[in-house]
Design an enzyme around this catalytic site. Structure first.
Site, PDB file in Angstrom:
ATOM      1  N   HIS A 151       6.253  -1.282  -6.099  1.00 14.90           N
ATOM      2  CA  HIS A 151       5.311  -0.305  -6.639  1.00 14.90           C
ATOM      3  C   HIS A 151       3.850  -0.698  -6.400  1.00 14.90           C
ATOM      4  O   HIS A 151       3.472  -1.859  -6.500  1.00 14.90           O
ATOM      5  CB  HIS A 151       5.550  -0.128  -8.140  1.00 14.90           C
ATOM      6  CG  HIS A 151       5.380  -1.396  -8.926  1.00 14.90           C
ATOM      7  ND1 HIS A 151       4.172  -1.801  -9.447  1.00 14.90           N
ATOM      8  CD2 HIS A 151       6.264  -2.354  -9.262  1.00 14.90           C
ATOM      9  CE1 HIS A 151       4.316  -2.940 -10.084  1.00 14.90           C
ATOM     10  NE2 HIS A 151       5.583  -3.310  -9.979  1.00 14.90           N
ATOM     11  N   ASP A 152       3.055   0.303  -6.048  1.00  9.40           N
ATOM     12  CA  ASP A 152       1.605   0.179  -5.909  1.00  9.40           C
ATOM     13  C   ASP A 152       1.162  -0.710  -4.755  1.00  9.40           C
ATOM     14  O   ASP A 152      -0.020  -1.052  -4.652  1.00  9.40           O
ATOM     15  CB  ASP A 152       0.966  -0.320  -7.215  1.00  9.40           C
ATOM     16  CG  ASP A 152       1.311   0.569  -8.399  1.00  9.40           C
ATOM     17  OD1 ASP A 152       0.837   1.716  -8.420  1.00  9.40           O
ATOM     18  OD2 ASP A 152       2.061   0.122  -9.288  1.00  9.40           O
TER      19      ASP A 152
ATOM     20  N   GLY B 294       4.748  -5.986  -6.219  1.00  9.34           N
ATOM     21  CA  GLY B 294       3.858  -4.936  -6.668  1.00  9.34           C
ATOM     22  C   GLY B 294       2.387  -5.263  -6.475  1.00  9.34           C
ATOM     23  O   GLY B 294       1.976  -6.419  -6.555  1.00  9.34           O
TER      24      GLY B 294
END
Length: 269
Positions: free
Chosen positions: A123-124, A141
């Site tokens: 994520h991200d 992440g």
């Protein structure tokens, strides 16, 4: 105008947007908020969910899972995104997670990237253009990966790490600190092992620019004075050298992680 091909065993959500020439193979599942631009091909058994956008000409191979719920307990169902650029190859069993409210709400992969089998992008994370992740590379992440970065197989990258453009990460390395542009890092935990000279030559950087970058590297990572002083000296001495200035700006910018250093450089810096 080329037509779209959807295999009869595939499931495509009613709201999905499919460009010209899209091919969706057997047993794929495409969610209602997915956008596939022209000539995207899902080979077979691909799972695309969430707010996902795949750029023109990209191919996704069997059993890849993109934009399913991120592996982050802070995620609470927010409508975050995955954006993948043009002409990317996403190979078998790759997983790519969407962003989170605690990050930038978006995981992004640039154009012309190759993500080999079993790799993971969390994520991200933000990946630039022409990035290569070899088999089973794990990007945690919030990482930021510059253009033309290449990873050997089975690398792991700690969350919030930055890796500058044109860097190379050797196979089976564990990277828990920021790697400068044009650098080469290897080991567990990874340390700088010089510059990515092979990559620089392959990408057409001229001999004089590489020679100047090597001189600046030796200055910045010497043992005289402090790292800050050496970076300031390099910034002044090589003020008209774009490659050196890339490194200087990278080191000077704020980061959540320490800087990856050569083994000969004092750890307290």
């Amino acid at each position: 105008m080329s037509h779209t091909e959807v295999h009869p065993t595939a499931i495509v959500g009613a709201g999905a947007r499919l460009g010209n020439g899209v091919k969706i193979g057997p047993y794929c599942v495409v969610g209602s908020d997915v956008v596939l631009h022209d000539n995207v091909e899902l080979i077979s058994h691909v799972s695309l969910d969430g707010h996902t956008e795949i750029g023109a000409g990209s191919r996704i191979f069997p059993f890849a899972s993109i934009s399913r719920q991120p592996q982050d307990r802070k995620y609470h169902g927010e409508a975050s995104r995955v954006v993948i650029g043009e002409r990317c190859d996403i190979r078998e069993t790759v997983t790519i997670n969407p962003g989170t409210e605690a990050g930038g709400m978006e995981t992004r992969i640039g154009n012309d990237c190759l993500i080999m089998a079993g790799a993971h992008v969390a994520h991200d994370a933000i990946l630039g253009n022409n990035v290569i992740l070899a088999n089973y590379v794990g990007i945690a992440g919030h990482c930021q990966i510059g253009d033309y970065v290449s990873f050997g197989g089975m690398c792991a990258v700690h969350q919030f790490v930055r890796i500058g453009a044109h860097a190379f990460i050797g196979a089976q390395s564990m990277v828990d600190s920021d790697v400068i542009p044009y650098g080469m890092a290897v080991g567990n935990r990874a340390r700088l092992a010089g510059l990515n000279l092979v990559g620089l030559k392959r990408r057409g950087f001229d001999r004089e620019s590489i020679h100047t970058l090597r001189a600046a590297y030796r200055m910045v990572f010497s043992t005289e004075g402090t790292l800050r002083e050496r970076v300031e000296d390099a910034a002044g001495m090589f003020k008209d050298e774009p490659l050196v200035q890339d490194v200087v700006r990278f080191i000077a910018s704020v980061s959540d992680r320490p800087l990856c250093l050569p083994r000969s450089t004092r750890d307290e810096e």
